[in-house]
Design a protein around this motif. Structure first.
Motif, short mmCIF file in Angstrom:
data_model
loop_
_atom_site.label_atom_id
_atom_site.label_comp_id
_atom_site.label_asym_id
_atom_site.label_seq_id
_atom_site.Cartn_x
_atom_site.Cartn_y
_atom_site.Cartn_z
N ALA A 119 0.73 -1.19 0.18
CA ALA A 119 0.00 0.00 0.06
C ALA A 119 0.99 1.22 -0.12
O ALA A 119 0.68 2.21 -0.76
N LYS A 120 1.89 1.21 0.83
CA LYS A 120 2.92 2.30 1.06
C LYS A 120 3.66 2.60 -0.47
O LYS A 120 3.65 3.88 -0.93
N VAL A 121 3.97 1.52 -1.01
CA VAL A 121 4.63 1.93 -2.40
C VAL A 121 3.78 2.25 -3.26
O VAL A 121 4.22 3.20 -4.01
N LEU A 122 2.65 1.79 -3.53
CA LEU A 122 1.73 2.10 -4.54
C LEU A 122 1.37 3.49 -4.23
O LEU A 122 1.10 4.28 -5.38
N ARG A 123 1.28 4.00 -3.07
CA ARG A 123 0.88 5.53 -2.75
C ARG A 123 1.87 6.28 -3.31
O ARG A 123 1.78 7.45 -4.00
N TYR A 174 13.84 5.16 0.46
CA TYR A 174 12.95 4.34 -0.58
C TYR A 174 11.97 5.17 -1.34
O TYR A 174 11.99 5.39 -2.35
N ALA A 175 11.41 6.06 -0.64
CA ALA A 175 10.38 7.00 -1.17
C ALA A 175 11.10 7.66 -2.22
O ALA A 175 10.44 8.04 -3.36
N MET A 230 7.72 16.19 -0.39
CA MET A 230 7.14 16.97 0.71
C MET A 230 5.71 16.87 0.72
O MET A 230 5.09 16.78 1.83
N ALA A 231 5.09 16.82 -0.62
CA ALA A 231 3.69 16.50 -0.51
C ALA A 231 3.39 15.23 0.21
O ALA A 231 2.14 15.04 0.74
N LEU A 232 4.27 14.19 0.19
CA LEU A 232 4.17 13.01 1.03
C LEU A 232 4.53 12.97 2.33
O LEU A 232 4.33 11.99 3.23
N GLY A 233 4.78 14.07 2.78
CA GLY A 233 5.51 14.34 4.31
C GLY A 233 6.82 13.92 4.52
O GLY A 233 7.30 13.90 5.78
N PHE A 234 7.62 13.95 3.27
CA PHE A 234 9.23 13.65 3.60
C PHE A 234 9.80 14.97 3.61
O PHE A 234 9.30 15.95 2.94
#
Length: 150
Positions: A28-32, A107-108, A142-146
């Motif tokens: 789920a995380k990787v697909l997101r 990874y992200a 940044m949009a993903l919170g990183f």
């Protein structure tokens, strides 16, 4: 409203620390992350490999005799982005440690990086292209919170 086509596969090769990588990289995380970087239709396979497979692929397809962090094999860009992203877990783990990042954050970043390559973005052709790709990576992360990876 029509939904976009998203075909996604996540694969893990066996290597010494693969269990830790599996724990961080849920489907789920990787697909997101991937779908955040790919606004249209896509068919993507993500494969996390060990040092030997990463090195062999980099040698075979790029002529470079070392394992690299991410390889993007792009097959089509329109109307559907079709690609394989191969990430070398041990290399990513070492880089994350050296850069003071979490394994998840690194990874992200590299998954977004690979997804951008699959769409035709390139950082090796010119300084302007590199800046464009880096800027997009920063905005997406940044949009993903990183945090900014650079």
């Amino acid at each position: 409203m029509r939904t976009r086509h998203m075909a996604f596969s996540l694969q893990f090769a066996r290597f010494d620390t693969s269990a830790a990588h599996r724990a961080v990289l849920t489907r789920a995380k990787v697909l997101r992350w991937i779908s955040h970087a790919l606004p249209g239709a896509f068919e993507i396979t993500v494969r996390i490999v060990g040092q030997a497979e990463g090195r062999a692929l980099n040698l075979q397809f790029r002529g470079k005799d070392y394992a690299t962090n991410v390889l993007t094999f792009d097959y089509a860009r329109s109307p559907t982005v079709m690609a394989d992203l191969v990430l070398c877990g041990p290399v990513i783990e070492c880089e994350a440690l050296a850069q003071g990042k979490t394994l998840e954050a690194h990874y992200a970043h590299l998954l977004l990086h690979g997804a951008l390559h699959a769409q035709g973005y390139d950082h090796e052709t010119s300084e302007a292209d590199a800046l464009e790709m880096e800027s997009l990576e920063i905005l997406l992360l940044m949009a993903l919170g990183f945090d900014c990876p650079y």
